[in-house]
Write an enzyme that holds these catalytic residues in place. Structure first.
Site, PDB file in Angstrom:
ATOM      1  N   SER A 248       0.871  -1.137  -0.083  1.00 44.33           N
ATOM      2  CA  SER A 248       0.104   0.153   0.026  1.00 44.33           C
ATOM      3  C   SER A 248       0.831   1.327  -0.043  1.00 44.33           C
ATOM      4  O   SER A 248       2.063   1.300   0.592  1.00 44.33           O
ATOM      5  CB  SER A 248      -0.920  -0.045   1.186  1.00 44.33           C
ATOM      6  OG  SER A 248      -1.447   1.249   1.412  1.00 44.33           O
ATOM      7  N   TYR A 261      -1.957  -0.193  10.259  1.00 42.62           N
ATOM      8  CA  TYR A 261      -1.972  -0.689   8.912  1.00 42.62           C
ATOM      9  C   TYR A 261      -0.666  -0.527   8.287  1.00 42.62           C
ATOM     10  O   TYR A 261      -0.250  -1.298   7.629  1.00 42.62           O
ATOM     11  CB  TYR A 261      -3.070   0.131   8.249  1.00 42.62           C
ATOM     12  CG  TYR A 261      -3.233  -0.423   6.515  1.00 42.62           C
ATOM     13  CD1 TYR A 261      -3.898  -1.800   6.255  1.00 42.62           C
ATOM     14  CD2 TYR A 261      -2.972   0.292   5.571  1.00 42.62           C
ATOM     15  CE1 TYR A 261      -3.967  -2.266   4.963  1.00 42.62           C
ATOM     16  CE2 TYR A 261      -3.192  -0.051   4.105  1.00 42.62           C
ATOM     17  CZ  TYR A 261      -3.472  -1.443   3.824  1.00 42.62           C
ATOM     18  OH  TYR A 261      -3.763  -1.703   2.628  1.00 42.62           O
TER      19      TYR A 261
END
Length: 406
Positions: A248, A261
């Site tokens: 990501s 995350y």
């Protein structure tokens, strides 16, 4: 009154023609310039007219101009910068040449080759399984819920090359069971690629998170791919194939509310980078996929309300993060996710390229053109600038006003 110049005698040759006038040789002072140094040799006597002699002596005695130290420093810096730039360009060119020479070939179609994809219930993994099935690959689609609608649609709409596996990447037993099924059903050219796509996401400030939130995120996003890699690397080495990891932009972009995350994805990229260096000796290529905001395209985001967040907080944190701020933060994050890409095609195209290309990229940064430029520049900015980016967010300003507010 002009000074009288010395007369030059004209001679005639034996043929009667006049020859060019000749002048006696002039001895001039020789000036040598070095940075900050001027070397002026002594005058050599000149035998000629008095005017010419005086003129040359005056010229020789003129003050010489020294290059300023600042100018010398500028020249030096310019030379060093130029040499360094040329060296970098040459190193880059040599690196690209070596990577092409050492790289193995790609695959035009998947005939006789298999691919394992984790996280195929929905999102990127589900669409990639469909795409590679049409390319002729034997697809082993790992699904958390093999009886769910996503898994059933894969089997129903495939070309007959998709095998659904029950695969929870946090379970050693299920990963080993998936490995046995894959080994028993491999086509003649073996397992060509593993796409580690399974993952979860959630948002929360570190201040209202628990150690369990971080552990759960890392178990799926970090240790899940590591566990799967350990199991299937022997098969990938045998085929000199590909390992692909879905990361990501938050692996390098330290965004507010994405602490857990970001930790999991940054760790995943560190693992993939180390693996890429090690696997190069075996002819295995490793690629990292870095999607931007594709929340709408994947449905990966958990739907939760500000009430869900508020009820998890103890009394101390409720006094710090008051209810009004939690409501505003939830609305802001939900609106941000809805503003992202609605189609996953950009990411799936990158995954297919990583699996099939003869020269896959090390990283695929997938965002809008403006965001891509910013994210490519972001890692090189000083920390004081990267932290200051958040001051431009209206949400960040509201946060400072609302903390501790009653």
């Amino acid at each position: 009154m002009q000074p009288e110049l010395p007369k030059v005698s004209e001679t005639r040759s034996n043929t009667g023609h006049s020859e060019k006038p000749t002048r006696p040789p002039i001895s001039r002072p020789l000036s040598v310039w070095l940075p900050g140094v001027s070397l002026q040799p002594p005058l050599i006597p000149f035998h000629g007219s008095s005017f010419s002699s005086r003129w040359l002596q005056q010229r020789a005695l003129r003050p010489t101009h020294h290059a300023p130290p600042a100018m010398n420093a500028v020249f030096l810096i310019g030379q060093v910068t130029g040499v360094a730039s040329v060296c970098c360009i040459l190193l880059f060119a040599v690196g690209r040449l070596l990577s092409r020479r050492r790289g193995g070939g790609g695959v035009q179609d998947g005939d006789g080759r298999a691919v394992l994809i984790t996280g195929c219930d929905s999102g990127f993994g589900h669409q990639l399984a469909r795409r590679l099935d049409r390319h002729g690959f034997v697809v082993f689609a790992g699904c958390l819920c093999p009886e769910g609608p996503g898994a059933r649609s894969l089997v129903r709409e495939s070309c007959g090359n998709v095998t659904v596996l029950k695969l929870d990447v946090t379970s050693d037993a299920e990963v080993q069971q998936a490995k046995r099924v894959v080994q028993e059903n491999l086509p003649e050219k073996g397992l060509w690629a593993v796409v580690n796509n399974a993952g979860i996401t959630d948002w929360a400030e570190i201040g209202w998170s628990s150690i369990g939130d971080f552990q759960n995120m890392a178990d799926v996003n970090l240790f899940g791919p590591i566990r799967t890699s350990f199991a299937f690397l022997p098969l990938i080495r045998a085929s000199k194939g590909r390992m692909v990891y879905t990361s990501s932009i938050f692996a390098f972009f330290n965004c507010l509310n994405m602490g857990a995350y970001s930790v999991s994805k940054r760790g995943l990229e560190a693992f993939a980078d180390c693996l890429r260096v090690e696997m190069a000796s075996f002819g295995v290529k490793v690629s990292i996929i870095q999607p931007g905001n594709f929340g709408q395209a994947t449905n990966i985001l958990k739907a939760k309300t500000s009430v869900d967040i508020w009820e998890k907080l103890d009394e101390e944190r409720k006094r710090l993060f008051n209810r009004q701020y939690v409501d505003v933060a939830n609305e802001y994050f939900t609106a941000t996710c809805k503003s992202g890409f609605k189609s996953a095609d950009m990411v799936v195209d990158a995954m297919v390229h990583a699996v099939t290309s003869a020269r896959p990229k090390y990283r695929y940064l997938l965002a809008s053109a403006a965001d891509t430029f910013f994210f490519q520049l972001f890692p090189f900015l000083p920390t004081v600038f990267t932290d200051a980016v958040f001051s431009f967010s209206s949400m960040y300003a509201k946060r400072e006003e609302m903390l501790y507010a009653k």
